[in-house]
Write a protein that holds these residues in place. Structure first.
Motif, PDB file in Angstrom:
ATOM      1  N   LEU A 156       0.802  -1.226   0.000  1.00 56.61           N
ATOM      2  CA  LEU A 156       0.000   0.000   0.000  1.00 56.61           C
ATOM      3  C   LEU A 156       0.834   1.274   0.000  1.00 56.61           C
ATOM      4  CD1 LEU A 156      -2.833  -0.950   2.521  1.00 56.61           C
ATOM      5  CD2 LEU A 156      -2.915  -0.968   0.004  1.00 56.61           C
ATOM      6  N   MET A 157       2.004   1.268   0.680  1.00 57.51           N
ATOM      7  CA  MET A 157       2.721   2.528   0.870  1.00 57.51           C
ATOM      8  C   MET A 157       4.220   2.458   0.615  1.00 57.51           C
ATOM      9  SD  MET A 157       0.921   4.191   4.238  1.00 57.51           S
ATOM     10  CE  MET A 157       1.021   2.767   5.292  1.00 57.51           C
ATOM     11  N   VAL A 158       4.906   1.544   1.246  1.00 54.37           N
ATOM     12  CA  VAL A 158       6.371   1.588   1.278  1.00 54.37           C
ATOM     13  C   VAL A 158       6.972   1.455  -0.113  1.00 54.37           C
ATOM     14  CG1 VAL A 158       8.456   0.518   2.208  1.00 54.37           C
ATOM     15  CG2 VAL A 158       6.428   0.790   3.663  1.00 54.37           C
ATOM     16  N   LYS A 159       6.512   0.481  -0.888  1.00 50.72           N
ATOM     17  CA  LYS A 159       7.041   0.277  -2.244  1.00 50.72           C
ATOM     18  C   LYS A 159       6.869   1.540  -3.079  1.00 50.72           C
ATOM     19  CE  LYS A 159       4.613  -2.296  -4.913  1.00 50.72           C
ATOM     20  NZ  LYS A 159       3.929  -3.408  -5.592  1.00 50.72           N
ATOM     21  N   ASN A 160       5.694   2.159  -2.991  1.00 57.69           N
ATOM     22  CA  ASN A 160       5.443   3.389  -3.750  1.00 57.69           C
ATOM     23  C   ASN A 160       6.315   4.539  -3.268  1.00 57.69           C
ATOM     24  OD1 ASN A 160       3.485   2.075  -5.285  1.00 57.69           O
ATOM     25  ND2 ASN A 160       1.859   2.607  -3.856  1.00 57.69           N
ATOM     26  N   LYS A 161       6.517   4.628  -1.962  1.00 60.90           N
ATOM     27  CA  LYS A 161       7.357   5.695  -1.406  1.00 60.90           C
ATOM     28  C   LYS A 161       8.801   5.526  -1.875  1.00 60.90           C
ATOM     29  CE  LYS A 161       6.669   8.849   1.313  1.00 60.90           C
ATOM     30  NZ  LYS A 161       6.377  10.250   0.939  1.00 60.90           N
ATOM     31  N   LEU A 162       9.305   4.291  -1.866  1.00 61.80           N
ATOM     32  CA  LEU A 162      10.667   4.049  -2.363  1.00 61.80           C
ATOM     33  C   LEU A 162      10.774   4.408  -3.842  1.00 61.80           C
ATOM     34  CD1 LEU A 162      11.762   0.761  -0.585  1.00 61.80           C
ATOM     35  CD2 LEU A 162      12.674   3.057  -0.234  1.00 61.80           C
ATOM     36  N   ASN A 163       9.754   4.068  -4.621  1.00 57.99           N
ATOM     37  CA  ASN A 163       9.765   4.452  -6.037  1.00 57.99           C
ATOM     38  C   ASN A 163       9.832   5.963  -6.188  1.00 57.99           C
ATOM     39  OD1 ASN A 163       9.698   1.817  -7.018  1.00 57.99           O
ATOM     40  ND2 ASN A 163       7.468   1.771  -7.127  1.00 57.99           N
ATOM     41  N   GLU A 164       9.046   6.690  -5.394  1.00 54.96           N
ATOM     42  CA  GLU A 164       9.073   8.158  -5.433  1.00 54.96           C
ATOM     43  C   GLU A 164      10.456   8.693  -5.085  1.00 54.96           C
ATOM     44  OE1 GLU A 164       6.158  10.025  -2.912  1.00 54.96           O
ATOM     45  OE2 GLU A 164       4.570   8.713  -3.641  1.00 54.96           O
ATOM     46  N   ILE A 165      11.071   8.131  -4.049  1.00 55.09           N
ATOM     47  CA  ILE A 165      12.391   8.595  -3.605  1.00 55.09           C
ATOM     48  C   ILE A 165      13.419   8.391  -4.711  1.00 55.09           C
ATOM     49  CG2 ILE A 165      14.281   8.109  -1.998  1.00 55.09           C
ATOM     50  CD1 ILE A 165      12.014   7.450   0.084  1.00 55.09           C
ATOM     51  N   PHE A 166      13.430   7.210  -5.322  1.00 57.45           N
ATOM     52  CA  PHE A 166      14.413   6.939  -6.364  1.00 57.45           C
ATOM     53  C   PHE A 166      14.122   7.721  -7.640  1.00 57.45           C
ATOM     54  CE2 PHE A 166      15.755   3.618  -3.525  1.00 57.45           C
ATOM     55  CZ  PHE A 166      17.123   3.563  -3.749  1.00 57.45           C
ATOM     56  N   GLU A 167      12.843   7.971  -7.963  1.00 57.35           N
ATOM     57  CA  GLU A 167      12.510   8.817  -9.113  1.00 57.35           C
ATOM     58  C   GLU A 167      12.980  10.253  -8.874  1.00 57.35           C
ATOM     59  OE1 GLU A 167       8.296   8.213  -9.650  1.00 57.35           O
ATOM     60  OE2 GLU A 167       8.610   6.122 -10.256  1.00 57.35           O
ATOM     61  N   HIS A 168      12.798  10.743  -7.666  1.00 61.26           N
ATOM     62  CA  HIS A 168      13.278  12.078  -7.303  1.00 61.26           C
ATOM     63  C   HIS A 168      14.800  12.137  -7.431  1.00 61.26           C
ATOM     64  CE1 HIS A 168      13.245  15.931  -5.140  1.00 61.26           C
ATOM     65  NE2 HIS A 168      14.326  15.488  -4.532  1.00 61.26           N
ATOM     66  N   ARG A 169      15.450  11.098  -6.979  1.00 60.75           N
ATOM     67  CA  ARG A 169      16.910  11.040  -7.057  1.00 60.75           C
ATOM     68  C   ARG A 169      17.376  11.117  -8.508  1.00 60.75           C
ATOM     69  NH1 ARG A 169      21.095   6.419  -4.883  1.00 60.75           N
ATOM     70  NH2 ARG A 169      22.718   6.999  -6.328  1.00 60.75           N
ATOM     71  N   VAL A 170      16.709  10.418  -9.424  1.00 59.12           N
ATOM     72  CA  VAL A 170      17.076  10.473 -10.843  1.00 59.12           C
ATOM     73  C   VAL A 170      17.012  11.912 -11.341  1.00 59.12           C
ATOM     74  CG1 VAL A 170      16.298   9.853 -13.175  1.00 59.12           C
ATOM     75  CG2 VAL A 170      16.483   8.090 -11.406  1.00 59.12           C
ATOM     76  N   VAL A 171      15.952  12.610 -11.000  1.00 57.63           N
ATOM     77  CA  VAL A 171      15.791  14.007 -11.428  1.00 57.63           C
ATOM     78  C   VAL A 171      16.917  14.870 -10.865  1.00 57.63           C
ATOM     79  CG1 VAL A 171      14.321  16.055 -11.202  1.00 57.63           C
ATOM     80  CG2 VAL A 171      13.302  13.822 -11.747  1.00 57.63           C
ATOM     81  N   LYS A 172      17.188  14.748  -9.581  1.00 57.42           N
ATOM     82  CA  LYS A 172      18.221  15.578  -8.946  1.00 57.42           C
ATOM     83  C   LYS A 172      19.612  15.264  -9.486  1.00 57.42           C
ATOM     84  CE  LYS A 172      15.825  18.221  -6.394  1.00 57.42           C
ATOM     85  NZ  LYS A 172      15.807  19.658  -6.713  1.00 57.42           N
ATOM     86  N   VAL A 173      19.906  13.981  -9.679  1.00 54.30           N
ATOM     87  CA  VAL A 173      21.227  13.599 -10.218  1.00 54.30           C
ATOM     88  C   VAL A 173      21.360  14.124 -11.645  1.00 54.30           C
ATOM     89  CG1 VAL A 173      22.641  11.629 -10.930  1.00 54.30           C
ATOM     90  CG2 VAL A 173      21.572  11.663  -8.659  1.00 54.30           C
ATOM     91  N   ASN A 174      20.287  14.072 -12.426  1.00 53.77           N
ATOM     92  CA  ASN A 174      20.333  14.664 -13.764  1.00 53.77           C
ATOM     93  C   ASN A 174      20.606  16.152 -13.703  1.00 53.77           C
ATOM     94  OD1 ASN A 174      19.993  12.405 -15.412  1.00 53.77           O
ATOM     95  ND2 ASN A 174      17.762  12.517 -15.314  1.00 53.77           N
ATOM     96  N   GLU A 175      19.988  16.853 -12.758  1.00 57.60           N
ATOM     97  CA  GLU A 175      20.225  18.296 -12.594  1.00 57.60           C
ATOM     98  C   GLU A 175      21.688  18.557 -12.253  1.00 57.60           C
ATOM     99  OE1 GLU A 175      17.513  19.788  -9.646  1.00 57.60           O
ATOM    100  OE2 GLU A 175      15.765  19.456 -10.930  1.00 57.60           O
ATOM    101  N   ILE A 176      22.258  17.739 -11.384  1.00 60.33           N
ATOM    102  CA  ILE A 176      23.628  17.955 -10.930  1.00 60.33           C
ATOM    103  C   ILE A 176      24.647  17.597 -11.994  1.00 60.33           C
ATOM    104  CG2 ILE A 176      25.366  17.160  -9.250  1.00 60.33           C
ATOM    105  CD1 ILE A 176      22.936  16.811  -7.281  1.00 60.33           C
ATOM    106  N   PHE A 177      24.452  16.465 -12.668  1.00 61.08           N
ATOM    107  CA  PHE A 177      25.488  15.937 -13.558  1.00 61.08           C
ATOM    108  C   PHE A 177      25.146  16.028 -15.042  1.00 61.08           C
ATOM    109  CE2 PHE A 177      26.425  13.599  -9.612  1.00 61.08           C
ATOM    110  CZ  PHE A 177      27.767  13.860  -9.500  1.00 61.08           C
ATOM    111  N   ASN A 178      23.893  15.953 -15.415  1.00 60.61           N
ATOM    112  CA  ASN A 178      23.557  15.818 -16.841  1.00 60.61           C
ATOM    113  C   ASN A 178      23.025  17.092 -17.469  1.00 60.61           C
ATOM    114  OD1 ASN A 178      24.331  13.149 -16.649  1.00 60.61           O
ATOM    115  ND2 ASN A 178      22.257  12.373 -16.437  1.00 60.61           N
ATOM    116  N   SER A 179      23.013  18.185 -16.745  1.00 62.82           N
ATOM    117  CA  SER A 179      22.511  19.436 -17.325  1.00 62.82           C
ATOM    118  C   SER A 179      23.645  20.388 -17.664  1.00 62.82           C
ATOM    119  CB  SER A 179      21.532  20.106 -16.338  1.00 62.82           C
ATOM    120  OG  SER A 179      22.189  20.427 -15.130  1.00 62.82           O
ATOM    121  N   LYS A 180      24.867  19.884 -17.627  1.00 60.86           N
ATOM    122  CA  LYS A 180      26.038  20.741 -17.931  1.00 60.86           C
ATOM    123  C   LYS A 180      26.187  20.936 -19.415  1.00 60.86           C
ATOM    124  CE  LYS A 180      28.527  19.061 -13.909  1.00 60.86           C
ATOM    125  NZ  LYS A 180      29.660  18.348 -13.399  1.00 60.86           N
TER     126      LYS A 180
END
Length: 153
Positions: A129-153
């Motif tokens: 109901l919750m934990v799996k979806n929350k982990l997916n959200e966390i890792f999806e957020h991480r992809v976005v942030k890592v792209n901002e840090i490393f892939n937007s240069k």
């Protein structure tokens, strides 16, 4: 105990050394964690990552309830991988491997998390109901942030 696995792969336009420089500093974890997690490091020795290093946090993953979390960096191979394991916190088991592999275009980063929840049957329901979806959200957020840090240069 039911053990779950979450695996993600992300390609980064940076060298392994540049990725390692960022990810091997526990203080940077807050930069790639959703604000909604209420993530805060409460105790850390400010040393470069090493096996045996203890890091303590506060997190508010669900319903605004703050939970203490303690992890240990259990294995480190510089510019290659490290492992963090929960010593105290919300999971019955948390084992998180971070791998860094050089590619023609930068670095392939792979995260593999094995986790289990307490409370047996109720834990399995909470995962669905919750934990799996929350982990997916966390890792999806991480992809976005890592792209901002490393892939937007």
């Amino acid at each position: 105990m039911k053990i779950y696995k979450k695996e993600t792969v992300q390609h980064v336009n940076a060298t392994v050394e540049e990725c390692w420089e960022f990810f091997s500093k526990p203080g940077n974890l807050q930069k790639i964690t959703p604000e909604t997690m209420g993530f805060e490091i409460t105790d850390f020795d400010n040393k470069p990552m090493y096996a045996g290093q203890i890091i303590q946090y506060k997190v508010s993953p669900l319903l605004g309830i703050t939970i203490p979390w303690m992890t240990e960096i259990s294995f480190v191979k510089e510019n290659s991988y490290f492992v963090d394991e929960q010593r105290f916190g919300p999971y019955a088991l948390w084992h998180h491997k971070h791998f860094f592999e050089a590619t023609e275009n930068g670095t392939k980063m792979t995260d593999i998390v094995h986790y289990a929840l307490p409370l047996g049957f109720l834990g399995r329901i909470m995962n669905t109901l919750m934990v799996k979806n929350k982990l997916n959200e966390i890792f999806e957020h991480r992809v976005v942030k890592v792209n901002e840090i490393f892939n937007s240069k």
